[in-house]
Design an enzyme around this catalytic site. Structure first.
Site, mmCIF file in Angstrom:
data_model
loop_
_atom_site.group_PDB
_atom_site.id
_atom_site.type_symbol
_atom_site.label_atom_id
_atom_site.label_comp_id
_atom_site.label_asym_id
_atom_site.label_seq_id
_atom_site.Cartn_x
_atom_site.Cartn_y
_atom_site.Cartn_z
ATOM 1 N N ARG A 54 0.810 -1.149 0.080
ATOM 2 C CA ARG A 54 -0.401 0.108 0.518
ATOM 3 C C ARG A 54 0.967 1.444 -0.117
ATOM 4 N NH1 ARG A 54 -3.007 -4.038 1.851
ATOM 5 N NH2 ARG A 54 -0.405 -4.155 2.201
ATOM 6 N N THR A 55 1.793 1.375 1.478
ATOM 7 C CA THR A 55 2.770 3.176 0.902
ATOM 8 C C THR A 55 3.557 3.115 -0.271
ATOM 9 O OG1 THR A 55 2.659 2.216 3.569
ATOM 10 C CG2 THR A 55 3.934 3.987 2.733
ATOM 11 N N LYS A 82 25.626 -4.537 -0.501
ATOM 12 C CA LYS A 82 27.889 -5.108 -1.192
ATOM 13 C C LYS A 82 28.021 -4.440 0.750
ATOM 14 C CE LYS A 82 27.775 -4.215 -5.895
ATOM 15 N NZ LYS A 82 28.063 -2.887 -6.866
ATOM 16 N N ARG A 104 11.042 3.963 4.205
ATOM 17 C CA ARG A 104 10.490 2.742 5.048
ATOM 18 C C ARG A 104 12.284 2.107 5.055
ATOM 19 N NH1 ARG A 104 5.326 -1.130 4.385
ATOM 20 N NH2 ARG A 104 4.460 0.287 5.565
ATOM 21 N N HIS A 132 4.177 4.995 11.716
ATOM 22 C CA HIS A 132 4.151 5.698 10.677
ATOM 23 C C HIS A 132 3.211 6.723 10.446
ATOM 24 C CE1 HIS A 132 2.398 4.372 7.097
ATOM 25 N NE2 HIS A 132 2.328 2.875 7.348
HETATM 26 N N1 CP Z 1 -0.376 -0.301 5.813
HETATM 27 C C1 CP Z 1 0.745 -0.224 5.334
HETATM 28 O O1 CP Z 1 1.955 0.588 5.786
HETATM 29 O O2 CP Z 1 0.752 -0.937 4.385
HETATM 30 P P1 CP Z 1 2.804 -1.663 3.251
HETATM 31 O O3 CP Z 1 2.765 -2.887 4.199
HETATM 32 O O4 CP Z 1 1.729 -2.554 2.415
HETATM 33 O O5 CP Z 1 2.879 -0.341 3.141
#
Ligand code: CP
Length: 314
Positions: A54-55, A82, A104, A132
């Site tokens: 999603r993100t 590496k 992320r 998040h």
């Molecule tokens: N909700 C969420 O962060 O989903 P993903 O890990 O698929 O990005």
């Protein structure tokens, strides 16, 4: 703000500004022609050191709809393999003059650290169990659209609170919006010191869900558990999985949320997840694109204004 690293340091007004702009993008995103040129000529790099559906996809779509050039770094095929460090990787990409870095990372605090080393706006797409922020913002927009407000609601957050950056960001967000927060979890999946966060804690779903407006389920985040004791999936579903019977304790018009990815039959009954009278799970995904468009636009504008204030040509 120069970066979006978490909800903790945002003001209530910051949150409302992002949600208000995102509302406009919800409308745009439902039109056949979805492009504007707000970020035209700008470069956005997405660096995902952890899996995402999603993100990552919604940040990519959001950037493209705003007119930016978007590059997804394939971290598994990068020189990280590496032995190049996170910071050296970030400095290398920074030298290519991006305007936005979306990151992320599995370690809490890694995105904050990286933001101190680069010249562009950094957006935290989830760091370890820390924050998040865009998830909490998309959850806020979903709740506001369903309930008409964010204040004075009763919100239950259920499941693996201890390992959840989604729960942490939502607790900050809901506290700022003056909603009541009920955490429902097995004691082994509660973080220590949680009582300092202005929440009520339950281990029984029926008790915790009594009269709530919003039921927010969480995934069991096994990748961050480090051997913590958890019940078997069957036992977990029996006690903490969301079923019609447990949901009957919430208000009749309570909405059901899940950030995804979800484990059907562990955290939530598949029929409830698919019941469009209760579940707003797909709407959460839709709001994710709009919220990320709004957050990126506001960050770029804030940085442009800050440069203008100190007399730098933009
Ligand atoms: N909700 C969420 O962060 O989903 P993903 O890990 O698929 O990005």
């Amino acid at each position: 703000a120069q970066h979006l690293l978490g909800i903790e340091h945002l003001s209530r007004d910051d949150i409302v500004s992002i949600l208000d702009l995102a509302e406009q993008y919800v409308e745009l995103n439902r039109q056949p022609h979805k492009h504007v040129d707000t970020l035209a000529g700008m470069t956005q790099i997405n660096m995902f050191f952890e899996n995402s559906t999603r993100t990552q996809s919604s940040f990519e779509i959001a950037g493209k709809r705003l007119g930016a050039d978007v590059m997804n770094m394939a971290m598994g095929a990068s020189s990280i393999k590496k032995g190049e460090t996170l910071i050296d990787t970030a400095l290398t990409l920074n030298a290519m003059n991006p305007d936005l870095l979306v990151v992320r990372h599995p370690h809490s605090g890694a995105v904050d650290l990286l933001s101190e080393k680069v010249n562009c706006a950094v957006l935290n797409a989830g760091d370890g169990r820390h924050e998040h922020p865009t998830q909490a913002l998309l959850d806020a927009l979903t709740i506001r659209r369903a309930k008409g407000r964010l204040h004075r609601l009763s919100v239950a957050i259920c499941g693996d609170i201890a390992h959840s950056r989604v729960a942490r960001s939502n607790i900050f967000m809901l506290n700022k919006m003056e909603s009541r927060i009920r955490l429902i979890a097995p004691v082994t999946l509660l973080p220590s010191g949680i009582d300092q966060f202005g929440v009520e804690v339950f281990d029984d779903m029926a008790e915790g869900l009594e009269g709530v407006d919003v039921v927010m389920m969480l995934r069991l985040q096994r990748e961050r558990m480090d051997g913590a004791f958890i019940p078997s999936p069957r036992e977990y579903y029996h006690r903490w999985g969301l079923t019609a019977e447990k949901l009957s304790h919430a208000k009749d018009d309570a909405i059901v949320m899940h950030p995804g990815p979800m484990n059907r039959g562990v955290e939530i009954d598949g029929e409830i997840a698919d019941d469009l009278n209760r579940s707003v799970i797909q709407e959460q995904v839709e709001m994710g694109v709009a919220v990320r468009m709004a957050a990126m636009e506001l960050l770029v504008k804030a940085r442009r204004d800050a440069k203008r204030d100190v007399g730098v040509m933009v």
